[in-house]
Scaffold this active site. Structure first.
Site, PDB file in Angstrom:
ATOM      1  N   HIS A 100       0.743  -1.575   0.080  1.00 45.97           N
ATOM      2  CA  HIS A 100       0.304   0.044  -0.163  1.00 45.97           C
ATOM      3  C   HIS A 100       0.565   1.305   0.623  1.00 45.97           C
ATOM      4  O   HIS A 100       0.543   2.105  -0.567  1.00 45.97           O
ATOM      5  CB  HIS A 100      -1.008   0.355   1.243  1.00 45.97           C
ATOM      6  CG  HIS A 100      -1.938   1.019   1.696  1.00 45.97           C
ATOM      7  ND1 HIS A 100      -2.720   0.961   0.215  1.00 45.97           N
ATOM      8  CD2 HIS A 100      -1.802   2.554   1.501  1.00 45.97           C
ATOM      9  CE1 HIS A 100      -4.161   2.274   0.893  1.00 45.97           C
ATOM     10  NE2 HIS A 100      -3.188   3.233   1.210  1.00 45.97           N
ATOM     11  N   GLU A 101       2.100   1.460   0.942  1.00 50.08           N
ATOM     12  CA  GLU A 101       3.032   2.447   0.881  1.00 50.08           C
ATOM     13  C   GLU A 101       3.721   2.764   0.246  1.00 50.08           C
ATOM     14  O   GLU A 101       3.903   3.882  -0.806  1.00 50.08           O
ATOM     15  CB  GLU A 101       3.697   2.025   2.283  1.00 50.08           C
ATOM     16  CG  GLU A 101       2.997   1.632   3.550  1.00 50.08           C
ATOM     17  CD  GLU A 101       1.763   4.015   3.579  1.00 50.08           C
ATOM     18  OE1 GLU A 101       2.382   5.067   3.297  1.00 50.08           O
ATOM     19  OE2 GLU A 101       0.955   3.500   4.795  1.00 50.08           O
ATOM     20  N   HIS A 104       2.159   4.147  -2.888  1.00 54.36           N
ATOM     21  CA  HIS A 104       1.322   5.842  -2.853  1.00 54.36           C
ATOM     22  C   HIS A 104       3.038   6.100  -3.042  1.00 54.36           C
ATOM     23  O   HIS A 104       3.203   7.520  -4.119  1.00 54.36           O
ATOM     24  CB  HIS A 104       1.302   6.491  -1.547  1.00 54.36           C
ATOM     25  CG  HIS A 104       0.387   6.452  -0.964  1.00 54.36           C
ATOM     26  ND1 HIS A 104      -0.657   6.403  -1.618  1.00 54.36           N
ATOM     27  CD2 HIS A 104      -0.376   5.356   0.111  1.00 54.36           C
ATOM     28  CE1 HIS A 104      -2.260   6.454  -0.603  1.00 54.36           C
ATOM     29  NE2 HIS A 104      -1.753   5.399   0.230  1.00 54.36           N
TER      30      HIS A 104
END
Length: 445
Positions: A100-101, A104
């Site tokens: 997820h990170e 980004h």
């Protein structure tokens, strides 16, 4: 970061070759909801992800039919007996956070947007290194992770009007960065399902009458009165259970819970014969009955191997959309019955406990555990709520509707800070509660 895991331990059996029982102590939840705030601190803009909540619902069978699972009184996460299982479950959760990170991070990096930090976990730094002006760190509190941008960092030597600061980029560029975490989790979920179908096969489930008893605890009421692992409960108090259905486990659970210190007549299938056993449930501190067993639907699980690459894609697509529908339905039911669902949430301890129970039975089950967590995180994190990616996207939508004029910085910060504070308080509360509800802790108290 919020996710709503819609399967409880035995339900992950669809991705395993063995039975995975549910506990006979009610999971105050068996479904992670993961929280993820996007905020600006006085020093930086930070994308934080933190797995917090988790609530459990039913599972689709091979025909996508759903049934709800139940259990009896308190959390029972016996999988914590196996350190390897716990580590495997924690590794899955960590991988999902990293993915997820990374969504980004790479969405910003590939656009040339300045990034200052990439962290897994919160709080004190356990290990770190620096590369190309980015600090990568592993932190002590395993509640998620964050990506930080130097937009408002007073110690940064980047000019405030630098076009490569996130805050100075066009709305579309910021939308890409904020939504990239959700997109990464969706893609990762599909990759996991694809790998499962390719290397393990597509699980197919066949239901049989009754409720299976995979485990009987030593010195429990069930053990004392003669119930054995592998028995199948066919009836209670001379009332036959329906042959199959979504509520068989809950029917048994309800009778046991409502019969503390009162004899219950069990009709048991054992070795091709039917026998009757009288069991007197012990009384819990909350006044409900408990017999000390694990219960699961009586199902047989097989795997269908794809014959060619076309079938791999077909099976993967069918399973992906089926799981996605299940997640969306679970989320819908959560909001429609929020007053009842609010008390059935748990935190990272519960998430890892469920994953450990899955891994302990068969590591194949970790495929579905990981896929469900990814889909839950993606779906819930896109909701337009403060401290979630969806909340940040809502601010950008408002900015676009105002012709490119942002909301006052102080107002946006107050809204985001309140969301972050709620996440922190809720996360600490759930960590403490779930830890105290673990049987291994109860035995020590």
């Amino acid at each position: 970061m919020i996710a709503n895991l819609s399967l409880s331990p035995h339900q992950f059996a669809r991705f395993s070759t063995s039975r995975i029982p549910i506990s006979d102590f009610p999971p105050k939840s068996k479904t992670p909801n993961l929280f993820k705030p996007l905020s600006s601190s006085p020093c930086s803009i930070i994308h934080r992800d933190s797995p917090i909540l988790f609530r459990s619902r039913g599972l689709r069978d091979a025909a996508r039919k759903k049934f709800r699972t139940c259990a009896i009184g308190g959390l029972d996460f016996g999988a914590f007996e196996s350190a390897q299982s716990v580590l495997e479950a924690a590794a899955v959760l960590t991988a999902i956070i990293v993915v997820h990170e990374s969504g980004h991070f790479f969405a910003a990096y590939l656009q040339g947007i300045h990034v200052s930090k990439f962290a897994v976990g919160f709080g004190p730094i356990l290990a770190k290194f620096n590369s190309k002006n980015v600090e990568y760190s592993l932190r002590a509190i395993p509640l998620g992770g964050f990506v930080a941008f130097p937009d408002n960092d007073p110690d940064s030597d980047i000019p405030a009007d630098d076009v490569n600061l996130l805050k100075n980029r066009p709305i579309f560029d910021r939308v890409v960065v904020i939504s990239a975490g959700v997109i990464a989790n969706i893609v990762f979920a599909y990759v996991i399902i694809f790998a499962q179908v390719l290397f393990v096969g597509l699980p197919v489930q066949e239901s049989f009458p009754g409720v299976l008893v995979p485990e009987v605890r030593p010195f429990s009421a069930a053990s004392r009165d003669g119930l054995l692992p592998g028995d199948v409960i066919l009836g209670l108090n001379d009332v036959e259970l329906s042959r199959t259905g979504p509520n068989l486990v809950s029917e048994v659970v309800d009778v046991i819970r409502n019969s503390p210190n009162r004899k219950v007549v069990f009709k048991i299938g054992r070795g091709g014969e039917n026998v009757k056993i009288n069991i007197t449930p012990d009384k819990n501190v909350d006044g409900t009955g408990r017999i000390g067993v694990q219960l699961s639907p009586n199902v047989k699980l097989t795997k269908v191997k794809p014959r060619d690459l076309f079938e791999v894609f077909r099976f993967s697509g069918r399973e992906f959309w089926g799981l996605s529908s299940n997640v969306l339905d679970s989320l819908k039911q959560t909001f429609m019955n929020f007053s009842q669902s609010a008390s059935k949430v748990s935190g990272p301890v519960a998430i890892i406990a469920v994953g450990a129970e899955v891994a302990k039975s068969n590591t194949d089950g970790l495929y579905q555990f990981a896929a469900i967590l990814n889909l839950n995180l993606a779906v819930i994190n896109i909701l337009p709520l403060p401290a979630l990616d969806g909340g940040s996207l809502t601010f950008l939508l408002i900015e676009a509707a105002r012709g490119g004029r942002k909301l006052p910085f102080e107002l946006e910060q107050r809204i985001m800070s309140s969301g972050i504070m709620l996440v922190i308080v809720l996360g600490v509360f759930l960590l403490v509660r779930d830890t105290l509800n673990l049987d291994i802790i109860k035995d020590l108290l």
